[in-house]
Design a protein around this motif. Structure first.
Motif, short mmCIF file in Angstrom:
data_model
loop_
_atom_site.label_atom_id
_atom_site.label_comp_id
_atom_site.label_asym_id
_atom_site.label_seq_id
_atom_site.Cartn_x
_atom_site.Cartn_y
_atom_site.Cartn_z
N PHE A 15 0.82 -1.20 0.00
CA PHE A 15 0.00 0.00 0.00
C PHE A 15 0.86 1.26 0.00
O PHE A 15 0.36 2.34 -0.33
N ARG A 16 2.13 1.13 0.34
CA ARG A 16 3.01 2.29 0.30
C ARG A 16 3.21 2.78 -1.13
O ARG A 16 3.57 3.95 -1.35
N ALA A 17 2.98 1.90 -2.10
CA ALA A 17 3.10 2.30 -3.50
C ALA A 17 2.10 3.39 -3.88
O ALA A 17 2.30 4.11 -4.86
N LEU A 18 1.05 3.55 -3.08
CA LEU A 18 0.05 4.57 -3.36
C LEU A 18 0.59 5.98 -3.16
O LEU A 18 -0.07 6.96 -3.52
N LYS A 19 1.78 6.09 -2.59
CA LYS A 19 2.42 7.40 -2.49
C LYS A 19 2.82 7.94 -3.86
O LYS A 19 3.00 9.15 -4.03
N ASP A 20 2.97 7.04 -4.82
CA ASP A 20 3.24 7.44 -6.20
C ASP A 20 1.93 7.96 -6.81
O ASP A 20 0.98 7.18 -6.98
N PRO A 21 1.82 9.24 -7.14
CA PRO A 21 0.54 9.78 -7.62
C PRO A 21 0.06 9.13 -8.92
O PRO A 21 -1.14 8.98 -9.13
N HIS A 22 0.99 8.74 -9.79
CA HIS A 22 0.60 8.09 -11.04
C HIS A 22 -0.08 6.75 -10.76
O HIS A 22 -1.13 6.44 -11.34
N TYR A 23 0.51 5.98 -9.87
CA TYR A 23 -0.07 4.68 -9.53
C TYR A 23 -1.37 4.86 -8.74
O TYR A 23 -2.34 4.12 -8.97
N ALA A 24 -1.41 5.83 -7.85
CA ALA A 24 -2.59 6.03 -7.02
C ALA A 24 -3.81 6.42 -7.85
O ALA A 24 -4.91 5.87 -7.68
N VAL A 25 -3.63 7.36 -8.79
CA VAL A 25 -4.77 7.81 -9.59
C VAL A 25 -5.21 6.72 -10.56
O VAL A 25 -6.41 6.57 -10.86
N CYS B 200 -0.63 11.37 -15.56
CA CYS B 200 0.53 10.54 -15.88
C CYS B 200 1.31 11.04 -17.10
O CYS B 200 2.54 10.89 -17.15
N ARG B 201 0.61 11.60 -18.10
CA ARG B 201 1.29 11.90 -19.34
C ARG B 201 1.03 13.31 -19.88
O ARG B 201 1.74 13.78 -20.74
N GLY B 202 0.04 14.00 -19.40
CA GLY B 202 -0.25 15.33 -19.91
C GLY B 202 -1.66 15.40 -20.47
O GLY B 202 -2.32 14.38 -20.69
N TRP B 203 -2.13 16.63 -20.73
CA TRP B 203 -3.53 16.85 -21.05
C TRP B 203 -3.79 17.05 -22.53
O TRP B 203 -4.93 17.32 -22.93
N SER B 204 -2.78 16.92 -23.36
CA SER B 204 -2.99 17.08 -24.80
C SER B 204 -3.86 15.94 -25.34
O SER B 204 -3.64 14.77 -25.01
#
Length: 314
Positions: free
Chosen positions: A117-127, A305-309
């Motif tokens: 569950f500590r991996a959820l600190k990564d915002p990319h993985y959490a979202v 994760c990658r941008g809004w374009s």
């Protein structure tokens, strides 16, 4: 899995069915699916979506074959023996799976075997986990209630039961075709599209189908196709936000969290139906809104994760 099915075939009390099919069967299904899908991801990168989708088509095939075995065998030899036939098929299939399944990378012994569950600190993985949670929250509501809805509007038991087979028939191409497209256009992009289409199908076609059997069958097949990505592409989306050697653990962690949604989504939908005196309109709206939420969540995850374009392939 085999022991759970055999015990289920001998069950006569509710607690026996619960322990054999729900508890042992559920644990077995989870521990079969997650490592197998993660192992496929070890061998592919550019075409990981397509490869995972091909592997997951087996779920659609089984979803067609197993209900038909019960439908045609149970009246002749009884329901318990129909389940034992399925158990025998599982002996063969699971034995072959154990012999054929192989990982490419060695086990990361330093990371341990527990969910992380500590991996959820990564915002990319959490979202991404939030997006997967919402789509898995939504996907099992139509799968669970489409047959009982058909019975509710007066369709015969046999045809109502066959709707499950129709849904899984649509899921067979729906597992690998989105993966093939996703490898070219982006896995998150395809999840946004498929989640949105499932929302529209649920809110427009199922909600307005009434007692029109043709419309209900069309919904079952189309939903089966477009919802297939929720099974085959969600693990691939997780793989895009983690290292390959951590894929199995991150996949397991995400689906541990997702299991809360799959556990509660069906009872919540049932409570909505019960509140409405057995009517299905609000239940259907609930499922459709969940899918809209999943589409928005995947769009946000893609942006984070990658941008809004809009031209970004991710």
């Amino acid at each position: 899995m085999v022991i759970g099915l055999i015990c289920f075939s001998f069950s006569e009390e509710y607690y026996q069915i619960f322990l054999s099919f729900s508890v042992l069967g559920g644990l077995s299904a989870c521990t079969l699916f997650t490592p197998a899908v993660s192992a496929v991801g070890h061998w592919f990168n550019v075409r990981r979506g397509y490869a995972t989708g091909i592997a997951c088509t087996a779920g659609g095939i089984g979803g067609v074959v197993f209900p038909l075995i019960i439908l045609f065998a149970a009246p002749k030899i009884g329901f318990p023996w129909a389940i034992r036939i399925i158990a025998l098929l599982c002996v063969v299939m699971c034995t072959l799976a154990c012999l054929l399944l192989k990982t490419r990378l060695p086990a990361n012994l330093n990371s341990g075997a527990m969910v992380d569950f500590r991996a959820l600190k990564d915002p990319h993985y959490a979202v991404t986990t939030v997006a997967v949670f919402l789509v898995e929250f939504a996907v099992f509501i139509p799968i669970t209630y489409i047959a009982s809805y058909a019975i509710h509007i007066g369709v015969g038991d046999t045809i109502s039961y066959l709707l499950i087979a129709f849904l899984n028939l649509g899921a067979i191409p729906g597992r690998f075709l989105p993966g093939l497209i996703a490898d070219r256009l982006g896995r998150f992009n395809v999840m946004v599209l498929t989640s949105f289409v499932c929302a529209i199908l649920t809110l427009a076609l199922w909600l307005k189908s009434g007692d029109n059997l043709a419309a209900i069958i069309c919904y079952a097949v189309l939903f089966g196709f477009w919802s297939g990505a929720a099974i085959s592409l969600t693990p691939v989306c997780i793989s895009q936000v983690c290292a390959t050697q951590d894929y199995g653990k991150r996949n397991g962690t995400t689906f541990t969290i997702v299991s809360i949604g799959t556990l509660t989504g069906i009872p919540i939908a049932g409570a909505i139906q019960q509140r409405d005196g057995g009517e299905y309109d609000d239940l259907i709206i609930f499922g459709g809104v969940l899918y809209l939420s999943a589409a928005i969540a995947f769009a946000i995850a893609r942006g984070v994760c990658r941008g809004w374009s809009l031209k970004t392939i991710f």
